[in-house]
Design a protein around this motif. Structure first.
Motif, mmCIF file in Angstrom:
data_model
loop_
_atom_site.group_PDB
_atom_site.id
_atom_site.type_symbol
_atom_site.label_atom_id
_atom_site.label_comp_id
_atom_site.label_asym_id
_atom_site.label_seq_id
_atom_site.Cartn_x
_atom_site.Cartn_y
_atom_site.Cartn_z
ATOM 1 N N TYR A 283 0.826 -1.214 0.000
ATOM 2 C CA TYR A 283 0.000 0.000 0.000
ATOM 3 C C TYR A 283 0.857 1.259 0.000
ATOM 4 O O TYR A 283 0.534 2.223 -0.692
ATOM 5 N N SER A 284 1.955 1.253 0.760
ATOM 6 C CA SER A 284 2.772 2.485 0.761
ATOM 7 C C SER A 284 3.499 2.642 -0.571
ATOM 8 O O SER A 284 3.611 3.763 -1.085
ATOM 9 N N LEU A 285 3.956 1.542 -1.156
ATOM 10 C CA LEU A 285 4.600 1.661 -2.481
ATOM 11 C C LEU A 285 3.580 2.099 -3.532
ATOM 12 O O LEU A 285 3.881 2.940 -4.389
ATOM 13 N N ALA A 286 2.376 1.548 -3.462
ATOM 14 C CA ALA A 286 1.333 1.898 -4.441
ATOM 15 C C ALA A 286 1.027 3.394 -4.381
ATOM 16 O O ALA A 286 0.802 4.038 -5.417
ATOM 17 N N ILE B 264 11.442 5.767 -6.757
ATOM 18 C CA ILE B 264 11.329 5.218 -5.398
ATOM 19 C C ILE B 264 12.559 4.355 -5.109
ATOM 20 O O ILE B 264 12.964 3.549 -5.946
ATOM 21 N N ILE B 265 13.143 4.559 -3.915
ATOM 22 C CA ILE B 265 14.189 3.662 -3.416
ATOM 23 C C ILE B 265 13.544 2.885 -2.274
ATOM 24 O O ILE B 265 13.050 3.483 -1.306
ATOM 25 N N LEU B 266 13.531 1.578 -2.380
ATOM 26 C CA LEU B 266 12.977 0.748 -1.318
ATOM 27 C C LEU B 266 14.123 0.235 -0.457
ATOM 28 O O LEU B 266 15.095 -0.318 -0.987
ATOM 29 N N VAL B 267 14.011 0.450 0.852
ATOM 30 C CA VAL B 267 15.056 -0.008 1.775
ATOM 31 C C VAL B 267 14.469 -1.143 2.599
ATOM 32 O O VAL B 267 13.459 -0.960 3.291
ATOM 33 N N THR B 268 15.096 -2.318 2.518
ATOM 34 C CA THR B 268 14.570 -3.440 3.295
ATOM 35 C C THR B 268 15.720 -4.265 3.854
ATOM 36 O O THR B 268 16.894 -3.961 3.603
ATOM 37 N N GLY B 269 15.397 -5.300 4.629
ATOM 38 C CA GLY B 269 16.451 -6.149 5.194
ATOM 39 C C GLY B 269 17.160 -6.892 4.071
ATOM 40 O O GLY B 269 16.526 -7.287 3.087
ATOM 41 N N GLU B 270 18.465 -7.085 4.237
ATOM 42 C CA GLU B 270 19.273 -7.809 3.230
ATOM 43 C C GLU B 270 18.560 -9.103 2.800
ATOM 44 O O GLU B 270 18.440 -9.390 1.608
ATOM 45 N N ALA B 271 18.043 -9.835 3.769
ATOM 46 C CA ALA B 271 17.434 -11.142 3.492
ATOM 47 C C ALA B 271 16.073 -11.018 2.794
ATOM 48 O O ALA B 271 15.547 -12.010 2.291
ATOM 49 N N ASP B 272 15.508 -9.825 2.778
ATOM 50 C CA ASP B 272 14.167 -9.663 2.192
ATOM 51 C C ASP B 272 14.194 -8.984 0.817
ATOM 52 O O ASP B 272 13.144 -8.754 0.223
ATOM 53 N N GLU C 173 15.171 -10.026 -2.145
ATOM 54 C CA GLU C 173 14.657 -10.864 -3.243
ATOM 55 C C GLU C 173 13.143 -11.013 -3.149
ATOM 56 O O GLU C 173 12.427 -10.925 -4.146
ATOM 57 N N TYR C 174 12.654 -11.226 -1.932
ATOM 58 C CA TYR C 174 11.193 -11.333 -1.716
ATOM 59 C C TYR C 174 10.505 -10.044 -2.180
ATOM 60 O O TYR C 174 9.503 -10.088 -2.900
ATOM 61 N N CYS C 175 11.059 -8.908 -1.788
ATOM 62 C CA CYS C 175 10.445 -7.630 -2.183
ATOM 63 C C CYS C 175 10.454 -7.477 -3.699
ATOM 64 O O CYS C 175 9.485 -7.001 -4.285
ATOM 65 N N ARG C 176 11.557 -7.888 -4.318
ATOM 66 C CA ARG C 176 11.657 -7.738 -5.764
ATOM 67 C C ARG C 176 10.584 -8.572 -6.486
ATOM 68 O O ARG C 176 9.835 -8.057 -7.299
ATOM 69 N N THR C 177 10.519 -9.863 -6.128
ATOM 70 C CA THR C 177 9.618 -10.732 -6.896
ATOM 71 C C THR C 177 8.176 -10.653 -6.409
ATOM 72 O O THR C 177 7.253 -10.541 -7.221
ATOM 73 N N GLU C 178 7.979 -10.667 -5.085
ATOM 74 C CA GLU C 178 6.614 -10.793 -4.562
ATOM 75 C C GLU C 178 5.888 -9.463 -4.389
ATOM 76 O O GLU C 178 4.686 -9.442 -4.159
ATOM 77 N N ILE C 179 6.614 -8.352 -4.464
ATOM 78 C CA ILE C 179 5.930 -7.058 -4.334
ATOM 79 C C ILE C 179 6.175 -6.199 -5.577
ATOM 80 O O ILE C 179 5.249 -5.914 -6.327
ATOM 81 N N VAL C 180 7.440 -5.845 -5.834
ATOM 82 C CA VAL C 180 7.716 -4.875 -6.910
ATOM 83 C C VAL C 180 7.336 -5.444 -8.281
ATOM 84 O O VAL C 180 6.602 -4.803 -9.042
#
Ligand code: CTP
Ligand code: MG
Length: 240
Positions: free
Chosen positions: A39-42, A52-60, A62-69
């Motif tokens: 919702y915040s990215l949308a 937009i620069i998305l800052v997330t945990g190192e381990a997340d 890949e998840y953010c790339r495929t499952e959200i972005v």
């Protein structure tokens, strides 16, 4: 003709969400079938912000790339970068990743219900004030208390505002402020930092201007915020 100003949103999603008490970090918990961070990215994808620069945990990452972005087709997300231990580490990483631009909007990914009008008001205001922040007037009486939890002062409510995000700055101003903070953190002389406007005040002697935010712009922090968040998403008048 006026030069086109470039706005970069730094969306923070590298926290652990301890107060939520959940196995999944709160920014990835689902509301109405989509992660909080969606919702915040949308909101920034839909806004006039350029990137937009998305800052997330190192381990997340890949998840953010495929499952959200990729899944939701957020084309303005230019980089997904790793955050740090504290929020201010994540902000500094985000500012450095943002590179050249005119203005930076720093936003808590957990503030999923940010509306278009607030984003636009902040983008406009920063052009005059160099530093501004979405905020709302306090509705309750606030007490200063002592160690025994006795109220010792009642500040005049009309002078109190609740600070939200986005917190928006001229890029050079916030870059210089955070660079100094980073240096002092290394030396162990940094003050306790709770938000970005404070870093601008402390190092750049720059006060942020209050921009009217929204009482719906809550930060998903504890379990009851999920109940409130679902109610906010399900009410038809809200333009998110
Ligand atoms: N955040 C971050 N990096 C950190 C800490 C926080 O990017 N090291 C982000 C969070 O993901 C959140 C925002 O900053 O979107 C506001 O922080 P907060 O609400 O405090 O989130 P958490 O730190 O994750 O939660 P808690 O304090 O309950 O652990
Ligand atoms: Mg925190």
């Amino acid at each position: 003709m006026n030069k086109k100003m470039i706005y970069t949103a730094v969306v923070l999603a590298a926290g652990k969400g301890k107060r939520m008490n959940s196995d999944v970090s709160k920014q990835f918990l689902e509301l109405n079938g989509k992660p909080v961070l969606y919702y915040s990215l949308a909101a920034f994808e839909k806004s006039p912000v350029d990137r937009i620069i998305l800052v997330t945990g190192e381990a997340d990452i890949e998840y953010c790339r495929t499952e959200i972005v990729e899944k939701y087709g957020f084309r303005k997300v230019e980089q997904i970068t790793a955050g740090g231990k504290e929020r201010y580490h994540s902000v500094w990483n985000g500012i450095q990743a943002a590179g050249e631009c005119d203005y930076i909007l720093i936003h808590d990914g957990a503030r999923a219900f940010i509306d278009q009008q607030t984003i636009k008001r902040c983008m406009e205001d920063v052009r005059t004030n160099k530093a501004c922040v979405a905020a709302v007037p306090v509705k309750d009486t606030i007490k200063v208390v002592n160690d025994d939890l006795k109220g010792i002062k009642t500040p005049d409510r009309s002078t109190l505002w609740i600070i939200q995000t986005p917190q928006v700055f001229e890029r050079s101003l916030i870059w210089n402020a955070y660079r100094q903070l980073a240096q002092e953190l290394e030396k162990g002389t940094a003050p306790a930092v709770t938000d970005d406007t404070m870093v601008a005040e402390y190092y750049m002697n720059c006060s942020a201007h209050m921009v009217m935010g929204s009482y719906y712009n809550i930060k998903v922090t504890t379990p009851e915020d999920l109940v409130l968040g679902t109610a906010i998403l399900n009410q038809p008048e809200q333009e998110l």
